[in-house]
Design an enzyme around this catalytic site. Structure first.
Site, PDB file in Angstrom:
ATOM      1  N   LEU A  40       0.843  -1.195   0.000  1.00  0.00           N
ATOM      2  CA  LEU A  40       0.000   0.000   0.000  1.00  0.00           C
ATOM      3  C   LEU A  40       0.876   1.242   0.000  1.00  0.00           C
ATOM      4  CD1 LEU A  40      -1.820  -2.331   0.996  1.00  0.00           C
ATOM      5  CD2 LEU A  40      -3.006  -0.657   2.386  1.00  0.00           C
ATOM      6  N   LEU A  77       2.546  -1.802   4.152  1.00  0.00           N
ATOM      7  CA  LEU A  77       2.264  -0.413   3.842  1.00  0.00           C
ATOM      8  C   LEU A  77       3.514   0.420   3.994  1.00  0.00           C
ATOM      9  CD1 LEU A  77       0.827   1.678   6.600  1.00  0.00           C
ATOM     10  CD2 LEU A  77       0.709  -0.761   6.950  1.00  0.00           C
ATOM     11  N   CYS A  78       3.601   1.427   3.159  1.00  0.00           N
ATOM     12  CA  CYS A  78       4.759   2.315   3.155  1.00  0.00           C
ATOM     13  C   CYS A  78       4.772   3.151   4.430  1.00  0.00           C
ATOM     14  CB  CYS A  78       4.720   3.212   1.921  1.00  0.00           C
ATOM     15  SG  CYS A  78       6.082   4.393   1.878  1.00  0.00           S
ATOM     16  N   VAL A  79       5.841   3.037   5.185  1.00  0.00           N
ATOM     17  CA  VAL A  79       5.934   3.733   6.468  1.00  0.00           C
ATOM     18  C   VAL A  79       5.913   5.247   6.276  1.00  0.00           C
ATOM     19  CG1 VAL A  79       8.463   3.611   6.554  1.00  0.00           C
ATOM     20  CG2 VAL A  79       7.161   3.841   8.667  1.00  0.00           C
ATOM     21  N   ALA A  82       2.438   6.422   5.295  1.00  0.00           N
ATOM     22  CA  ALA A  82       1.538   6.274   6.445  1.00  0.00           C
ATOM     23  C   ALA A  82       1.743   7.403   7.446  1.00  0.00           C
ATOM     24  CB  ALA A  82       1.757   4.915   7.107  1.00  0.00           C
TER      25      ALA A  82
END
Length: 117
Positions: A40, A77-79, A82
């Site tokens: 994501l 998910l991309c830190v 996010a």
């Protein structure tokens, strides 16, 4: 058989795309291919918001993600994306926090990369 990696860029309001992702993933696995992960990115990280509630007559986004997780597909998910969108990266439920470098390495090992925007 092929190894796929999927990236998702659209937010939770795009129900059509989310349903397409689930159908694509199921069809891919039924044909004996594998999915290394679903990553994501951009607004898609909003799917990991643990405090997201929808009316009961709408598509239950969290149920779709749980179904994909139950199929054994790693959900990442991309830190950075996010954190920029206010997602608490220490409370992401079934999603694992990852960086773009990790995604790039996974992509290099996959046979096919499919994007949903």
């Amino acid at each position: 058989m092929s190894q796929f990696i999927i990236s998702v860029h659209c937010g939770p309001a795009d129900h059509d795309t989310l349903q397409c992702i689930e159908r694509f993933a199921r069809a891919t696995l039924q044909q004996q291919h594998s999915i290394k992960c679903i990553f994501l990115y951009q607004d898609a990280v909003l799917h990991a918001n643990q405090y997201f509630a929808l009316a009961s007559d709408e598509l239950q986004v969290s149920t779709v993600w749980q179904n994909l997780h139950d199929l054994g597909i790693p959900l990442k998910l991309c830190v950075t994306a996010a954190e920029k969108r206010g997602i608490n990266t220490s409370d992401t439920g079934i999603f694992t926090v990852a960086g773009l470098a990790e995604f790039a390495m996974e992509t290099c090992k996959a046979d096919k990369w499919v994007q949903f925007k």
